[in-house]
Design a protein around this motif. Structure first.
Motif: not given
Length: 161
Positions: A114-127
């Motif tokens: 979950v730690h790594n998943w939320f780190n990935l989600l925090s890098r997503l940009r607007a679409v």
């Protein structure tokens, strides 16, 4: 600290003490004396200071070892939550410590993921017209949530049999 604690402290260690509430702060004072009656040390604890120190230490642990800190935190919260549910629902059934341990172990195991998943989600940009937060929620619910729920129920089923 209770008055009884301070009385025991005074009796056992030649200590005098008091406690007081001052608004939202709770403080404890005591003084120790040596054999000749000389004052050795005066200590005062303020609960807000203790909480601040604990949170500072926790923040430091999150920075130095995030996986371990988050896993242990999740395990403690999960075990506490499951214990509260068990104690508040059915008093006829005895407390199931294995169930609480199973919940805690699941939380400990899934926390690094979950730690790594939320780190990935925090890098997503607007679409397009969707803001980044909406893209993150959609990705979480569409990609991560279904397999994690299946894994959770598989874990509960296999660990409880």
């Amino acid at each position: 600290f209770s008055p009884l604690f301070l009385q025991r402290l005074a009796r056992d260690k030649k200590t005098t003490g008091h406690y007081s509430w001052a608004g939202a702060a709770f403080s404890v004072c005591w003084e120790t004396s040596d054999e000749s009656g000389n004052r050795c040390r005066s200590v005062m604890y303020n609960v807000s200071t203790l909480i601040r120190c604990a949170l500072t230490r926790y923040d430091s642990l999150l920075r130095t070892s995030p996986y371990r800190t988050k896993s242990l935190t999740a395990g403690c919260i999960s075990a506490f939550g499951d214990s509260m549910v068990q104690l508040s629902t059915d008093s006829a059934v005895s407390f199931d410590s294995v169930r609480a341990a199973r919940q805690a172990l699941w939380s400990i195991m899934i926390s690094p993921v979950v730690h790594n998943w939320f780190n990935l989600l925090s890098r997503l940009r607007a679409v397009g017209p969707l803001p980044a937060s909406a893209v993150s929620v959609l990705a979480d619910q569409a990609i991560f949530s279904p397999p994690v729920h299946m894994a959770y129920f598989a874990w509960q089923s296999s660990a409880s049999s």
